[in-house]
Motif scaffolding. Sequence first.
Motif, PDB file in Angstrom:
ATOM      1  N   PRO A  89      -5.475   4.374  12.028  1.00 22.01           N
ATOM      2  CA  PRO A  89      -5.680   4.683  10.608  1.00 22.01           C
ATOM      3  C   PRO A  89      -7.137   5.065  10.365  1.00 22.01           C
ATOM      4  N   PHE A  90      -7.349   6.066   9.511  1.00 22.00           N
ATOM      5  CA  PHE A  90      -8.703   6.505   9.211  1.00 22.00           C
ATOM      6  C   PHE A  90      -9.175   6.045   7.837  1.00 22.00           C
ATOM      7  N   ALA A  91      -8.360   5.263   7.135  1.00 25.88           N
ATOM      8  CA  ALA A  91      -8.826   4.638   5.902  1.00 25.88           C
ATOM      9  C   ALA A  91      -9.983   3.711   6.252  1.00 25.88           C
ATOM     10  N   GLY A  92     -11.110   3.880   5.569  1.00 25.41           N
ATOM     11  CA  GLY A  92     -12.289   3.091   5.890  1.00 25.41           C
ATOM     12  C   GLY A  92     -13.218   3.762   6.863  1.00 25.41           C
ATOM     13  N   ARG A  93     -12.680   4.658   7.686  1.00 30.11           N
ATOM     14  CA  ARG A  93     -13.510   5.451   8.594  1.00 30.11           C
ATOM     15  C   ARG A  93     -13.940   6.765   7.942  1.00 30.11           C
ATOM     16  N   LEU A  94     -13.044   7.312   7.128  1.00 33.06           N
ATOM     17  CA  LEU A  94     -13.337   8.525   6.366  1.00 33.06           C
ATOM     18  C   LEU A  94     -13.122   8.240   4.893  1.00 33.06           C
ATOM     19  N   ASP A  95     -13.943   8.835   4.043  1.00 36.06           N
ATOM     20  CA  ASP A  95     -13.705   8.645   2.611  1.00 36.06           C
ATOM     21  C   ASP A  95     -12.618   9.616   2.148  1.00 36.06           C
ATOM     22  N   ALA A 108       1.127  15.643   1.304  1.00 39.20           N
ATOM     23  CA  ALA A 108       1.132  14.186   1.180  1.00 39.20           C
ATOM     24  C   ALA A 108       1.494  13.528   2.510  1.00 39.20           C
ATOM     25  N   PHE A 109       2.446  14.112   3.247  1.00 36.40           N
ATOM     26  CA  PHE A 109       2.827  13.571   4.551  1.00 36.40           C
ATOM     27  C   PHE A 109       1.635  13.605   5.510  1.00 36.40           C
ATOM     28  N   LEU A 110       0.934  14.723   5.547  1.00 37.16           N
ATOM     29  CA  LEU A 110      -0.233  14.846   6.420  1.00 37.16           C
ATOM     30  C   LEU A 110      -1.314  13.841   6.027  1.00 37.16           C
ATOM     31  N   ARG A 111      -1.533  13.713   4.725  1.00 31.06           N
ATOM     32  CA  ARG A 111      -2.588  12.809   4.261  1.00 31.06           C
ATOM     33  C   ARG A 111      -2.265  11.355   4.605  1.00 31.06           C
ATOM     34  N   GLU A 112      -1.020  10.957   4.389  1.00 28.62           N
ATOM     35  CA  GLU A 112      -0.630   9.582   4.690  1.00 28.62           C
ATOM     36  C   GLU A 112      -0.790   9.265   6.179  1.00 28.62           C
ATOM     37  N   ALA A 113      -0.498  10.251   7.038  1.00 24.25           N
ATOM     38  CA  ALA A 113      -0.650  10.031   8.473  1.00 24.25           C
ATOM     39  C   ALA A 113      -2.107   9.762   8.826  1.00 24.25           C
ATOM     40  N   ILE A 114      -3.020  10.470   8.180  1.00 21.55           N
ATOM     41  CA  ILE A 114      -4.448  10.264   8.447  1.00 21.55           C
ATOM     42  C   ILE A 114      -4.891   8.912   7.902  1.00 21.55           C
ATOM     43  N   VAL A 115      -4.464   8.595   6.705  1.00 20.69           N
ATOM     44  CA  VAL A 115      -4.910   7.358   6.058  1.00 20.69           C
ATOM     45  C   VAL A 115      -4.405   6.128   6.809  1.00 20.69           C
ATOM     46  N   HIS A 116      -3.106   6.089   7.121  1.00 21.71           N
ATOM     47  CA  HIS A 116      -2.487   4.872   7.656  1.00 21.71           C
ATOM     48  C   HIS A 116      -2.237   4.917   9.158  1.00 21.71           C
ATOM     49  N   GLY A 117      -2.422   6.089   9.794  1.00 20.86           N
ATOM     50  CA  GLY A 117      -2.193   6.180  11.220  1.00 20.86           C
ATOM     51  C   GLY A 117      -0.731   6.003  11.589  1.00 20.86           C
ATOM     52  N   ARG A 167     -12.567  12.069   0.126  1.00 19.81           N
ATOM     53  CA  ARG A 167     -12.912  13.489   0.082  1.00 19.81           C
ATOM     54  C   ARG A 167     -12.817  14.116   1.467  1.00 19.81           C
ATOM     55  N   ASP A 168     -13.309  13.405   2.476  1.00 16.28           N
ATOM     56  CA  ASP A 168     -13.224  13.929   3.843  1.00 16.28           C
ATOM     57  C   ASP A 168     -11.765  14.096   4.272  1.00 16.28           C
ATOM     58  N   ILE A 169     -10.929  13.125   3.920  1.00 19.13           N
ATOM     59  CA  ILE A 169      -9.512  13.205   4.278  1.00 19.13           C
ATOM     60  C   ILE A 169      -8.859  14.403   3.601  1.00 19.13           C
ATOM     61  N   ASP A 170      -9.151  14.590   2.313  1.00 20.02           N
ATOM     62  CA  ASP A 170      -8.603  15.745   1.601  1.00 20.02           C
ATOM     63  C   ASP A 170      -9.072  17.053   2.233  1.00 20.02           C
ATOM     64  N   ASN A 171     -10.310  17.100   2.673  1.00 17.61           N
ATOM     65  CA  ASN A 171     -10.840  18.316   3.301  1.00 17.61           C
ATOM     66  C   ASN A 171     -10.121  18.619   4.613  1.00 17.61           C
ATOM     67  N   VAL A 172      -9.814  17.581   5.381  1.00 17.99           N
ATOM     68  CA  VAL A 172      -9.084  17.792   6.642  1.00 17.99           C
ATOM     69  C   VAL A 172      -7.679  18.305   6.353  1.00 17.99           C
ATOM     70  N   VAL A 173      -7.009  17.724   5.348  1.00 16.59           N
ATOM     71  CA  VAL A 173      -5.668  18.200   4.985  1.00 16.59           C
ATOM     72  C   VAL A 173      -5.736  19.653   4.539  1.00 16.59           C
ATOM     73  N   ALA A 174      -6.747  20.001   3.770  1.00 18.01           N
ATOM     74  CA  ALA A 174      -6.909  21.393   3.328  1.00 18.01           C
ATOM     75  C   ALA A 174      -7.098  22.322   4.520  1.00 18.01           C
ATOM     76  N   PRO A 196       0.821  -1.204   0.000  1.00 16.12           N
ATOM     77  CA  PRO A 196       0.000   0.000   0.000  1.00 16.12           C
ATOM     78  C   PRO A 196       0.857   1.256   0.000  1.00 16.12           C
ATOM     79  N   ARG A 197       0.360   2.293  -0.642  1.00 12.89           N
ATOM     80  CA  ARG A 197       1.089   3.560  -0.691  1.00 12.89           C
ATOM     81  C   ARG A 197       1.311   4.078   0.724  1.00 12.89           C
ATOM     82  N   GLY A 198       2.567   4.448   1.019  1.00 10.19           N
ATOM     83  CA  GLY A 198       2.898   4.976   2.338  1.00 10.19           C
ATOM     84  C   GLY A 198       3.276   3.915   3.340  1.00 10.19           C
ATOM     85  N   SER A 199       3.153   2.627   3.001  1.00  7.41           N
ATOM     86  CA  SER A 199       3.571   1.601   3.951  1.00  7.41           C
ATOM     87  C   SER A 199       5.085   1.519   3.974  1.00  7.41           C
ATOM     88  N   LEU A 200       5.599   0.827   4.973  1.00  3.77           N
ATOM     89  CA  LEU A 200       7.046   0.780   5.188  1.00  3.77           C
ATOM     90  C   LEU A 200       7.779   0.077   4.061  1.00  3.77           C
TER      91      LEU A 200
END
Length: 386
Positions: free
Chosen positions: A220-226, A203-212, A228-235, A2-6
């Motif tokens: 991780p908020f992937a699956g909890r937020l779609d 991108a760093f901020l977004r990956e932190a939200i997606v993968h925790g 668009r919501d994640i992009d809005n939080v980063v914005a 997955p994108r952003g994984s180790l």
Amino acid sequence: MPRGSLVHATACGLGPARILARHLAALLLGASASSLAAACAIPADRDRAEDVDRDAAIASRARRATQGAELYGRYCALCHGRDARGYAADHAPSLVSETFLATATNAFLARSVREGRPGTAMGAYGRAHGGPLGNDEVDAIIDFLRWPGPSWAAMPDAPVVGDPERGEVVYNEMCQPCHGTKASRGQAVHLANPGLLRAATDAFLREAIVHGRPGTPMMPFAGRLDDRDIDNVVALLRSWASASAPPAWPAEIPQDMPLVIHPEGPTPRFTLRMDRFVSAAQVKEALEAKSRIVILDARTPAEWLNLRIPGSVPAPYHDFSRLDGLENDGTWVVAYCACPHHASGIVVDELRRRGFSRTAVLDEGILRWKQLGYPVEERAPVEESR
């Protein structure tokens, strides 16, 4: 993957947390570079020339990691923990979470160490900012954190596009309970911190939200937020950066500063909590009464330059040379930091080891002192020279 994984770029196949814990313990106990190289020895059936080259590369990295480990143990372990998993003091984050190391570039890490996080216990450690570390030393700490991997995964450079107003609704519901508001931090990383927002990409901020951050409270908020919501939080987070100013450029620290405040004043009568902590109110009253007292700032000199209690002198937890000038004559010595007790506790422990009996830690530190409206000397941020 997955994108952003180790990126599992280890030399001997162990997980990064186990690798780091093992080598941190070995390094801080004085293991040599050769012993570290041996820990990831290459199978004997490989091509001999390749083995020699790879052994040399591992040994070189091990030497840098050894230097970095010594520096980490001296300056960073206080808050981030000896195993770098974080939360040893003042909610300092993990530096070895897999998703963090996979998405944090060396430039991000270096800037974070050099400039710190204004308004938190994370001071500026770069020498150009009044701290104790040169660029090579900062790089050595990064080498240590990455030893013997992982590398970071390339991420998009383009800014995330979203709606900050809608992001605020999501943030207030999902993020604010831990991360606090724009104006005040919570129990987790303060995402409105100007130092963080200067160093972090979208991108760093977004990956932190997606993968925790595995191994930490950050889920991780992937699956909890779609998406668009994640992009809005980063914005929303990026919109907070617009008003952030760069850190102040340091001035010279006077070498002949008087140690004792009000040398002719009376001796204050402090009541200590747990025979160790003195309340901010008592120290404030002592200053108002012009009592004889010494106040030591246990943070890095860079932090003292930008925010301090009037009359205090820098006496960093990593350098006890300032203590050599103190006379053990019964004068009360109070140390403070922002952790709020760790760095100041180290200074007080050293004073007590030297036989100073009238010593105390300022309860809750300088950030609480300022929050109470007690007097401080503070320099407004100015544009940084380049």
